[in-house]
Design an enzyme around this catalytic site. Structure first.
Site, PDB file in Angstrom:
ATOM      1  N   LYS A 121       0.830  -1.202   0.000  1.00 12.64           N
ATOM      2  CA  LYS A 121       0.000   0.000   0.000  1.00 12.64           C
ATOM      3  C   LYS A 121       0.866   1.255   0.000  1.00 12.64           C
ATOM      4  CE  LYS A 121      -3.763  -0.591   2.438  1.00 12.64           C
ATOM      5  NZ  LYS A 121      -4.366  -0.873   3.742  1.00 12.64           N
ATOM      6  N   ARG A 126      -3.202   3.171   8.491  1.00 13.02           N
ATOM      7  CA  ARG A 126      -3.489   1.971   7.692  1.00 13.02           C
ATOM      8  C   ARG A 126      -2.303   1.022   7.723  1.00 13.02           C
ATOM      9  NH1 ARG A 126      -4.689   4.620   1.883  1.00 13.02           N
ATOM     10  NH2 ARG A 126      -5.990   2.750   1.622  1.00 13.02           N
ATOM     11  N   GLY A 152      -8.517  -7.574   4.813  1.00 11.25           N
ATOM     12  CA  GLY A 152      -9.329  -7.800   5.999  1.00 11.25           C
ATOM     13  C   GLY A 152      -8.563  -8.292   7.208  1.00 11.25           C
ATOM     14  N   MET A 197      -5.930  -6.758   8.794  1.00 12.13           N
ATOM     15  CA  MET A 197      -5.588  -5.729   9.769  1.00 12.13           C
ATOM     16  C   MET A 197      -6.424  -4.492   9.490  1.00 12.13           C
ATOM     17  SD  MET A 197      -1.550  -6.348  10.170  1.00 12.13           S
ATOM     18  CE  MET A 197      -1.350  -6.893   8.505  1.00 12.13           C
ATOM     19  N   ARG A 254      -3.571  -1.416  -6.493  1.00 17.13           N
ATOM     20  CA  ARG A 254      -2.819  -2.673  -6.380  1.00 17.13           C
ATOM     21  C   ARG A 254      -3.285  -3.583  -7.500  1.00 17.13           C
ATOM     22  NH1 ARG A 254      -5.850  -4.535  -0.869  1.00 17.13           N
ATOM     23  NH2 ARG A 254      -7.936  -4.259  -1.660  1.00 17.13           N
ATOM     24  N   HIS A 297     -16.658  -8.966   1.416  1.00 22.71           N
ATOM     25  CA  HIS A 297     -15.663  -9.938   1.881  1.00 22.71           C
ATOM     26  C   HIS A 297     -15.902 -11.308   1.254  1.00 22.71           C
ATOM     27  CE1 HIS A 297     -14.023 -12.955   4.752  1.00 22.71           C
ATOM     28  NE2 HIS A 297     -13.013 -12.091   4.789  1.00 22.71           N
ATOM     29  N   SER A 331      10.821 -44.285 -14.074  1.00 24.06           N
ATOM     30  CA  SER A 331       9.732 -43.390 -13.728  1.00 24.06           C
ATOM     31  C   SER A 331       9.702 -43.306 -12.207  1.00 24.06           C
ATOM     32  CB  SER A 331       8.403 -43.925 -14.258  1.00 24.06           C
ATOM     33  OG  SER A 331       7.359 -43.062 -13.882  1.00 24.06           O
ATOM     34  N   CYS A 382       5.715 -40.284 -12.130  1.00 23.18           N
ATOM     35  CA  CYS A 382       4.291 -40.547 -12.068  1.00 23.18           C
ATOM     36  C   CYS A 382       3.926 -40.541 -10.611  1.00 23.18           C
ATOM     37  CB  CYS A 382       3.948 -41.877 -12.733  1.00 23.18           C
ATOM     38  SG  CYS A 382       4.759 -43.293 -11.986  1.00 23.18           S
ATOM     39  N   TYR A 425       9.641 -35.950 -18.529  1.00 20.29           N
ATOM     40  CA  TYR A 425       8.204 -35.700 -18.465  1.00 20.29           C
ATOM     41  C   TYR A 425       7.678 -35.901 -17.052  1.00 20.29           C
ATOM     42  CZ  TYR A 425       7.413 -40.736 -18.241  1.00 20.29           C
ATOM     43  OH  TYR A 425       7.405 -42.038 -17.828  1.00 20.29           O
TER      44      TYR A 425
HETATM   45  P1  ADP Z   1      -7.729  -2.271   3.490  1.00 18.55           P
HETATM   46  O1  ADP Z   1      -6.338  -2.772   3.625  1.00 18.55           O
HETATM   47  O2  ADP Z   1      -8.720  -3.098   4.204  1.00 18.55           O
HETATM   48  O3  ADP Z   1      -8.097  -1.965   2.083  1.00 18.55           O
HETATM   49  P2  ADP Z   1      -7.381   0.556   3.846  1.00 18.55           P
HETATM   50  O4  ADP Z   1      -6.218   0.999   4.631  1.00 18.55           O
HETATM   51  O5  ADP Z   1      -7.235   0.644   2.388  1.00 18.55           O
HETATM   52  O6  ADP Z   1      -7.767  -0.891   4.311  1.00 18.55           O
HETATM   53  O7  ADP Z   1      -8.575   1.451   4.356  1.00 18.55           O
HETATM   54  C1  ADP Z   1      -9.874   1.063   4.606  1.00 18.55           C
HETATM   55  C2  ADP Z   1     -10.823   2.052   3.974  1.00 18.55           C
HETATM   56  O8  ADP Z   1     -10.565   3.378   4.412  1.00 18.55           O
HETATM   57  C3  ADP Z   1     -10.693   2.085   2.463  1.00 18.55           C
HETATM   58  O9  ADP Z   1     -11.966   2.202   1.919  1.00 18.55           O
HETATM   59  C4  ADP Z   1      -9.889   3.316   2.213  1.00 18.55           C
HETATM   60  O10 ADP Z   1     -10.138   3.841   0.950  1.00 18.55           O
HETATM   61  C5  ADP Z   1     -10.347   4.235   3.328  1.00 18.55           C
HETATM   62  N1  ADP Z   1      -9.317   5.215   3.671  1.00 18.55           N
HETATM   63  C6  ADP Z   1      -8.072   4.940   4.063  1.00 18.55           C
HETATM   64  N2  ADP Z   1      -7.367   6.069   4.253  1.00 18.55           N
HETATM   65  C7  ADP Z   1      -8.185   7.090   3.970  1.00 18.55           C
HETATM   66  C8  ADP Z   1      -8.037   8.504   3.966  1.00 18.55           C
HETATM   67  N3  ADP Z   1      -6.874   9.074   4.273  1.00 18.55           N
HETATM   68  N4  ADP Z   1      -9.095   9.241   3.630  1.00 18.55           N
HETATM   69  C9  ADP Z   1     -10.269   8.658   3.327  1.00 18.55           C
HETATM   70  N5  ADP Z   1     -10.487   7.343   3.293  1.00 18.55           N
HETATM   71  C10 ADP Z   1      -9.451   6.548   3.615  1.00 18.55           C
HETATM   72 MG    MG Z   2      -7.767  -0.722   0.911  1.00 12.05          MG
HETATM   73 MG    MG Z   3     -10.118  -3.707   5.511  1.00 10.78          MG
END
Ligand code: ADP
Ligand code: MG
Ligand code: MG
Length: 896
Positions: free
Chosen positions: A26, A96, A105, A107, A351, A467, A776, A843, A863
């Site tokens: 990220k 983040r 999901g 962290m 990503r 999710h 084999s 095999c 093979y």
């Molecule tokens: P994940 O790893 O679960 O995608 P993120 O760190 O991307 O978690 O953030 C979770 C949510 O919060 C995402 O929808 C992201 O776009 C939003 N978000 C993160 N940072 C900001 C920010 N600085 N301003 C507004 N929204 C944010």
């Molecule tokens: Mg995200």
């Molecule tokens: Mg998340």
């Protein structure tokens, strides 16, 4: 001085996408987007090295970290004109996590950090009070949950009460005053539970959140996810601190997620969802039903809610341009997060997007056609193991079906199973070998084990990016999400659709390609391998060096093998040919006979049937190589056990049943896996070898006549440990072949080789190779004999070993390169010493496992042979192994 913190924003960044290991995925991509001049809220990344330091030093930070974070905050303050804790113009940030590999999901992010009783007023003044208190309550809930460990149900319960009191259904209907009250209740809750007030100092808040991100690297969910995906614990996570932008500032604000191509089908179209006046994960949380990004998608979905394209045309146009640019820049389909604050677009994440196997094929082939990537890159981009998804059945369009509900087509493929409502029940029933469909309102990371156990997933809430949808696509499981008419009653353990109540255990079918939910079982179709699949396979075949054969015992297997592109049969087991009910009596007669004549008489009955089996097989394979293994199973499997079975044989042989029983008892073994089997049996009953050799060679001649293609059978001797055994076997085979040639009045061609499945055979491979035309590696048995455990027995303790951390992978699935692999390497090298062009194959189930195939490429086998359904996986994995070898500069087979 070590650099622990990297800033980004305003067209500049200290990091870049290449610094993923240090900044996490990220952080590296936020830096890259900032450098590209895209609108990214400014911020900074605390490196993964700090995480490593943190755990190496009793959960403490490097001394100079505080100063570096302060300097970075100053930088952000300069760029935004806001200051942390400033009562008039406060800076708010998100905190983040972000590891090298994306861990969806696993962290949680904290948004709106920096809010307190004072700064919230500034926000109310600058924007509006409703927005300010909505943001504050979100912050207290997220921070309370992620950092302070308060269960989020506690917060939701309070919110629910307020909603009910006011009689409103949606959060957006609550007023500023309502939210203000909720904030007070939330703070009281935290104070009551933790016996201290909710932290008001933004600095304290920030360090609390940073600590929570690093702490979460070692939480159970993260550990479980890492285990599932082979992510090493020492990679660590980075922490991203970023100025907030607000999608919840009213009707001209929004937040959304998008893919640059359709992640389910791979179609080249911008694809995504958004919500007006929303923040963060509202879109994926399934709280409100999100709207489509493009008009085209809206029309296709038949939705009334306006698309972003129609609602905010300027922001949409800018977003589309950025999406295209990012895809071209990264040369891959991107998964994007964005927020629109009062009409202004902000990019929050990019990503490489997760996609179905079908989409990944289409995207790779399309991108190669567009010139964005090369054909070789396209081949490397496909996860060979994930091809499995495409080789699964879909619903037969002709089949009758009773559609009882509809949801979103979240992950393609069809599945039938018993309804279960909890992950625990899914796991329990799966253990009993029953197919289940996991039905949930929506899923969360705690449900993963149930999702793994289920054949398919059905949720009543959530969109295409929920999710359930994202995880199911990653796992290649069919998923229907957001089927709103499905009402789950957890207390009763039932669901109702329309008027009808469904109980746990009732059977449904879901189609993740259409979103349909059907009653009972529905007939399914086998997949077709055309279009992009065929194109990519063609490219793979063009670069692979390893041959791919199939293990096929029956005409049906052989036909499937050809359809999937096998270049021959690497293993035809002949056991089943002996077990069919019309043959088994003759086989028992043969074994229990106490004279050669008696045995010959019995075998004469089997010969024509066996010959016919081989004629069919050779005819289907039309001149492709076919390796036939002589009879292998333990003797005891053939022995009659019940009185009835003994009686049957006694009548045919005209002997006393009591005598037969005695003889059968005498032949019983305590450990048949390591007993009287393979060549050991064949050497004591050479008549079997004679009969099988005759059947094979006569069938080859017959099939060659029929098809006009010469057949050169490869006769394989099982369980050789010593050269003397092979010499003796070969003498019998050669003598029989000479007799067959005489009878047929024509020369017969064949080769004789051996399985290498005993450690002794691998170690003495040089002298064995002198008597063999081919080897084999029988890696199923080689694994059993190396570990000294039978595969069936291993199943019960390998899981325990894995939990205890004593073993990482099941060696019966992924070749153990450090034990079995060493024996293979020795066997191959010793064998080639005797005969440089000795043909070498594998095999066993490992022949369909990509990691094992990579090893076979490295030791220069000719093979691999696997189950027919895994042949395409093996073809692709072999191509990838060859390309990887080229890249690493290794030339040809290793001689180390
Ligand atoms: P994940 O790893 O679960 O995608 P993120 O760190 O991307 O978690 O953030 C979770 C949510 O919060 C995402 O929808 C992201 O776009 C939003 N978000 C993160 N940072 C900001 C920010 N600085 N301003 C507004 N929204 C944010
Ligand atoms: Mg995200
Ligand atoms: Mg998340």
């Amino acid at each position: 001085m070590a650099k622990w913190v990297y800033t980004f924003g305003d067209g500049q960044a200290e990091g870049a996408s290449a610094m993923r290991d240090l900044l996490g995925g990220k952080g590296a991509n936020l830096a890259e987007m900032a450098s590209l001049g895209l609108p990214v809220p400014p911020g900074f990344t605390i490196t993964t090295e700090v995480c490593t330091y943190y755990y190496a030093h009793g959960r403490s930070y490097p001394e100079d970290l505080v100063a570096q974070v302060q300097a970075a905050l100053e930088h952000v303050a300069r760029l935004t004109g806001r200051r942390f804790g400033d009562p008039r113009n406060p800076l708010l940030v998100s905190v983040r996590s972000g590891a090298r590999a994306s861990m969806p999901g696993m962290m949680d992010t904290v948004l709106n950090l920096g809010l307190n009783d004072e700064t919230v007023n500034a926000l109310a003044k600058a924007a509006d009070p409703r927005f300010a208190y909505d943001s504050y309550r979100r912050f207290i809930q997220m921070y309370g949950n992620v950092v302070l460990g308060v269960d989020h149900h506690e917060f939701e319960a309070i919110l629910e009460i307020e909603r009910e009191k006011r009689g409103v259904g949606q959060d957006t209907d609550l007023t500023a005053e309502d939210w203000k009250l909720v904030v007070e209740r939330y703070k009281a809750l935290v104070e009551e539970l933790l016996e201290r007030p909710f932290p008001q100092d933004p600095e304290d808040q920030l360090w609390g959140a940073i600590g929570a991100v690093f702490g979460s690297w070692m939480n159970n969910r993260a550990i479980a996810y890492r285990q599932l995906h082979d992510i090493p614990a020492d990679w660590g996570t980075a922490v991203n601190v970023q100025a907030m932008v607000f999608g919840n500032m009213g009707e001209t604000s929004a937040t959304g997620v998008a893919f640059t191509r359709n992640p389910a089908t791979g179609a080249k179209e911008l694809y995504g969802e958004f919500l007006v006046n929303a923040q963060g994960e509202d879109v994926v949380a399934g709280i409100r039903t999100p709207q489509d990004l493009t008009e085209r998608a809206r029309i296709e979905a038949g939705s009334e809610a306006p698309s972003l394209e129609a609602a905010m045309p300027e922001a949409f146009a800018e977003f589309r341009t950025i999406a295209e640019r990012l895809e071209a820049h990264y040369r891959d389909m991107q998964d994007l997060e964005f927020t629109i604050e009062r009409g202004k677009l902000w990019m929050l994440q990019t990503r490489s997007g997760k996609r179905t196997a079908k989409a990944s094929l289409k995207i790779a082939v399309d991108m190669a056609a567009e010139g964005l990537i090369t054909e070789r890159e396209a081949v490397m981009r496909i996860d060979a193991a994930a091809l499995d998804q495409l080789l699964h059945p879909t619903l037969d369009p002709q089949a009758a079906r009773n559609v009882v509900a509809r949801g979103l087509p979240a992950s393609p493929g069809a599945a039938t199973g018993e309804i279960v409502f909890t992950p625990e029940e899914a796991a329990a029933r799966n253990k009993d070998g029953r197919a289940v469909i996991l039905v949930r309102a929506e899923t969360s990371p705690e449900d993963i084990h149930g999702m793994i156990a289920a054949r398919g997933i059905l949720t009543s809430r959530g969109g295409m990016t929920s999710h359930a949808a994202v995880v199911a696509r990653g796992m290649g499981k069919p998923c229907v999400s957001g089927a709103g008419s499905v009402k789950i009653d957890h207390r009763a353990g039932t669901m109702s659709i329309g008027g009808r109540v469904w109980r746990e255990g009732e059977v449904i079918t879901i189609d993740g390609g259409t979103g349909e939910v059907m009653e009972g079982r529905v007939a399914m179709l086998q997949p077709e391998m055309t279009g992009e699949f065929a194109t990519l396979m063609g490219w793979a075949d063009g670069v692979r060096r390893l041959g791919i054969r199939a293990n096929a015992d029956t005409p049906n297997d052989a036909r499937a093998a050809r359809e999937f592109g096998a270049e021959g049969i690497g293993l035809c087991r002949t056991e089943h040919m002996f077990f069919e009910s019309d043959r088994i009596i003759a086989v028992r007669e043969m074994i229990l006979a106490n004279s050669t004549e008696g045995r010959r008489a019995a075998l004469d009955k089997i010969l024509p049937m066996q010959r016919q089996d081989f004629v069919e097989l050779f005819t289907i394979m039309r001149g492709l190589p076919v390796t036939i293994r002589l009879l292998d199973p333990p003797l005891h499997e053939f022995l009659p056990k019940t009185d009835e079975e003994i009686g049957e044989v006694a009548i045919v042989m005209g002997v006393d049943p009591a005598l037969l029983r005695e003889r059968a008892m005498a032949l019983t073994e305590t450990n048949p896996m390591l007993g009287y089997r393979g060549c050991r049996l064949l050497l004591t009953f050479p008549e079997i070898t004679e009969m099988q050799t005759r059947a094979i060679l006569e069938a080859a001649a017959e099939a060659a006549r029929r098809t006009g293609e010469p057949v050169i059978p490869e006769i394989m001797v099982p369980l050789i440990g010593m050269r003397s055994e092979l010499d003796r076997m070969k003498a019998t085979i050669d003598k029989t072949a000479a007799a067959v040639a005489q009878d047929l009045g024509q020369a017969v061609e064949y080769t004789v080789g051996t399985m290498i499945e005993l450690p002794r055979a691998a170690l003495r491979a040089q002298e064995i190779a002198e008597a063999a035309d081919f080897f084999s590696f029988g890696t199923n048995d080689l694994t059993q004999t190396t570990y000294g455990i039978s595969r069936d027995d291993a199943a019960s303790f390998l899981g325990v070993y894995q939990e205890m951390g004593l073993i990482e992978k099941d060696p019966f699935i992924t070749l153990d390169t450090e034990g079995v692999g060493i024996l293979m390497r020795v066997g191959a090298n010793e064998g080639r010493k005797a005969k440089p062009d000795l043909k070498l194959g594998l095999c066993g189930e490992h022949g369909g496992d990509p990691a094992s195939i990579k090893f076979c490429e490295a030791i220069g086998l000719d093979y691999v042979s696997c189950s027919p359904y895994r042949v395409p996986i093996a073809r692709l994995a072999a191509a990838q192994a060859a390309l990887a070898m080229n890249e690493s500069g290794a030339a040809g087979p290793s001689t180390a």
